[in-house]
Design a protein around this motif. Sequence first.
Motif, PDB file in Angstrom:
ATOM      1  N   ILE A 114       1.278  -4.718   3.300  1.00  0.00           N
ATOM      2  CA  ILE A 114       2.577  -4.025   3.680  1.00  0.00           C
ATOM      3  C   ILE A 114       2.412  -2.544   3.248  1.00  0.00           C
ATOM      4  CG2 ILE A 114       5.061  -3.718   3.361  1.00  0.00           C
ATOM      5  CD1 ILE A 114       4.618  -6.804   2.666  1.00  0.00           C
ATOM      6  N   HIS A 115       2.326  -1.685   4.375  1.00  0.00           N
ATOM      7  CA  HIS A 115       2.232  -0.184   4.157  1.00  0.00           C
ATOM      8  C   HIS A 115       3.389   0.513   4.192  1.00  0.00           C
ATOM      9  CE1 HIS A 115      -2.294  -0.762   5.418  1.00  0.00           C
ATOM     10  NE2 HIS A 115      -1.627  -1.626   6.201  1.00  0.00           N
ATOM     11  N   THR A 116       3.832   1.350   3.129  1.00  0.00           N
ATOM     12  CA  THR A 116       5.071   2.175   2.973  1.00  0.00           C
ATOM     13  C   THR A 116       4.699   3.659   2.791  1.00  0.00           C
ATOM     14  OG1 THR A 116       7.129   2.097   2.163  1.00  0.00           O
ATOM     15  CG2 THR A 116       5.461   1.348   0.600  1.00  0.00           C
ATOM     16  N   VAL A 117       5.262   4.386   3.174  1.00  0.00           N
ATOM     17  CA  VAL A 117       5.125   5.812   2.880  1.00  0.00           C
ATOM     18  C   VAL A 117       6.130   6.309   1.932  1.00  0.00           C
ATOM     19  CG1 VAL A 117       4.718   8.345   4.026  1.00  0.00           C
ATOM     20  CG2 VAL A 117       4.176   5.991   5.258  1.00  0.00           C
ATOM     21  N   GLY A 118       5.856   6.674   0.683  1.00  0.00           N
ATOM     22  CA  GLY A 118       6.515   7.154  -0.321  1.00  0.00           C
ATOM     23  C   GLY A 118       6.718   8.689  -0.115  1.00  0.00           C
ATOM     24  N   ASN A 130       0.894  -1.186   0.000  1.00  0.00           N
ATOM     25  CA  ASN A 130      -0.053   0.023   0.037  1.00  0.00           C
ATOM     26  C   ASN A 130       0.789   1.317  -0.017  1.00  0.00           C
ATOM     27  OD1 ASN A 130      -2.116   1.799   0.381  1.00  0.00           O
ATOM     28  ND2 ASN A 130      -2.196   1.355   2.425  1.00  0.00           N
ATOM     29  N   ALA A 131       0.591   2.156  -0.857  1.00  0.00           N
ATOM     30  CA  ALA A 131       1.318   3.359  -0.934  1.00  0.00           C
ATOM     31  C   ALA A 131       0.664   4.286   0.315  1.00  0.00           C
ATOM     32  CB  ALA A 131       1.380   4.010  -2.400  1.00  0.00           C
ATOM     33  N   ALA A 132       0.602   4.045   1.131  1.00  0.00           N
ATOM     34  CA  ALA A 132       0.209   4.743   2.380  1.00  0.00           C
ATOM     35  C   ALA A 132       0.525   6.180   2.622  1.00  0.00           C
ATOM     36  CB  ALA A 132       0.468   4.070   3.566  1.00  0.00           C
ATOM     37  N   ASN A 133      -0.236   6.976   3.251  1.00  0.00           N
ATOM     38  CA  ASN A 133       0.378   8.037   3.877  1.00  0.00           C
ATOM     39  C   ASN A 133       0.696   7.849   5.496  1.00  0.00           C
ATOM     40  OD1 ASN A 133      -1.882   8.600   5.957  1.00  0.00           O
ATOM     41  ND2 ASN A 133      -3.057   9.190   4.195  1.00  0.00           N
ATOM     42  N   SER A 134       1.440   8.827   5.987  1.00  0.00           N
ATOM     43  CA  SER A 134       2.140   8.478   7.243  1.00  0.00           C
ATOM     44  C   SER A 134       1.192   8.477   8.362  1.00  0.00           C
ATOM     45  CB  SER A 134       3.086   9.673   7.381  1.00  0.00           C
ATOM     46  OG  SER A 134       2.443  10.857   7.828  1.00  0.00           O
ATOM     47  N   CYS A 153      11.488   2.369   0.052  1.00  0.00           N
ATOM     48  CA  CYS A 153      10.193   1.947   0.274  1.00  0.00           C
ATOM     49  C   CYS A 153      10.039   0.464  -0.370  1.00  0.00           C
ATOM     50  CB  CYS A 153       9.062   3.004  -0.652  1.00  0.00           C
ATOM     51  SG  CYS A 153       8.878   4.476   0.174  1.00  0.00           S
ATOM     52  N   TYR A 154      10.805   0.133  -1.330  1.00  0.00           N
ATOM     53  CA  TYR A 154      10.697  -1.074  -2.247  1.00  0.00           C
ATOM     54  C   TYR A 154      11.578  -2.068  -1.184  1.00  0.00           C
ATOM     55  CZ  TYR A 154       8.391   1.129  -5.948  1.00  0.00           C
ATOM     56  OH  TYR A 154       7.465   1.805  -6.783  1.00  0.00           O
ATOM     57  N   ARG A 155      12.939  -1.546  -0.702  1.00  0.00           N
ATOM     58  CA  ARG A 155      13.498  -2.454   0.138  1.00  0.00           C
ATOM     59  C   ARG A 155      12.988  -2.767   1.317  1.00  0.00           C
ATOM     60  NH1 ARG A 155      17.549   0.709  -1.629  1.00  0.00           N
ATOM     61  NH2 ARG A 155      17.480   2.214   0.336  1.00  0.00           N
ATOM     62  N   GLU A 156      12.380  -1.781   1.973  1.00  0.00           N
ATOM     63  CA  GLU A 156      11.782  -2.174   3.357  1.00  0.00           C
ATOM     64  C   GLU A 156      10.545  -2.904   3.243  1.00  0.00           C
ATOM     65  OE1 GLU A 156      12.832  -1.430   6.432  1.00  0.00           O
ATOM     66  OE2 GLU A 156      14.772  -1.208   5.506  1.00  0.00           O
ATOM     67  N   SER A 157       9.741  -2.693   2.066  1.00  0.00           N
ATOM     68  CA  SER A 157       8.655  -3.606   1.918  1.00  0.00           C
ATOM     69  C   SER A 157       9.066  -5.278   1.555  1.00  0.00           C
ATOM     70  CB  SER A 157       7.959  -2.970   0.696  1.00  0.00           C
ATOM     71  OG  SER A 157       7.270  -1.909   1.014  1.00  0.00           O
ATOM     72  N   ALA A 190       8.455   0.588   6.313  1.00  0.00           N
ATOM     73  CA  ALA A 190       7.216  -0.412   5.902  1.00  0.00           C
ATOM     74  C   ALA A 190       6.780  -1.344   7.241  1.00  0.00           C
ATOM     75  CB  ALA A 190       7.565  -1.179   4.880  1.00  0.00           C
ATOM     76  N   VAL A 191       5.387  -1.510   6.946  1.00  0.00           N
ATOM     77  CA  VAL A 191       4.898  -2.236   8.106  1.00  0.00           C
ATOM     78  C   VAL A 191       3.611  -3.062   7.428  1.00  0.00           C
ATOM     79  CG1 VAL A 191       5.388  -0.835  10.249  1.00  0.00           C
ATOM     80  CG2 VAL A 191       3.527  -0.358   9.114  1.00  0.00           C
ATOM     81  N   ALA A 192       3.272  -3.972   8.201  1.00  0.00           N
ATOM     82  CA  ALA A 192       2.412  -5.044   7.678  1.00  0.00           C
ATOM     83  C   ALA A 192       1.061  -5.040   8.675  1.00  0.00           C
ATOM     84  CB  ALA A 192       2.644  -6.242   7.417  1.00  0.00           C
ATOM     85  N   THR A 193      -0.159  -5.261   7.911  1.00  0.00           N
ATOM     86  CA  THR A 193      -1.296  -5.719   8.549  1.00  0.00           C
ATOM     87  C   THR A 193      -2.061  -6.600   8.084  1.00  0.00           C
ATOM     88  OG1 THR A 193      -2.479  -4.007   7.462  1.00  0.00           O
ATOM     89  CG2 THR A 193      -1.592  -3.247   9.522  1.00  0.00           C
TER      90      THR A 193
END
Length: 168
Positions: free
Chosen positions: A80-84, A21-25, A100-104, A66-69
């Motif tokens: 997997i939520h990551t903030v670009g 997910n291209a999430a917001n913070s 973002c890609y590495r951490e995801s 990045a974090v997961a739910t």
Amino acid sequence: MALITFVRGDITEERVDAVVNAANSSLLGGGGVDGAIHRKGGPEILAGCRELRASRYGRGLPTGQAVATTAGRLPARWVIHTVGPVWQPDEDRSALLASCYRESLRVADGLGAATVAFPAISTGVYGWPLDDGARIAVRTVREVETAVDEVRFVLFDDVAYETFVGIE
């Protein structure tokens, strides 16, 4: 090295272990990919994000992390939520986008995910030029050591699809 594939479609329809997910913070939903994932995935995703905010990420998820739910009602197991980063013409923020890609993928490895679907992070409302965003995305995924078998870039329109395929 993971197999890299490209699909033109809706990331919320992908049958994979993890959808990025291209999430917001805030992690509490928004527009674009973020809004679509929260709407289709249902309240379970928001509940997981609220738990993260109440514990480890009280100030929100930092850019590039990045974090997961759970994936809720999506046909995936996890989100997997990551903030670009927001694109800045006068500041090189490409390391944050690559992160973002590495951490995801690091989170995906921790989950045991074999298949991961990525959107074109930061290339929508965050204004990152599509060609540069695609180059950073594909290059980073190629360079990362991961146990993921397939990384699938799911592109919403023909322009994004053709741009990513052209990187190969």
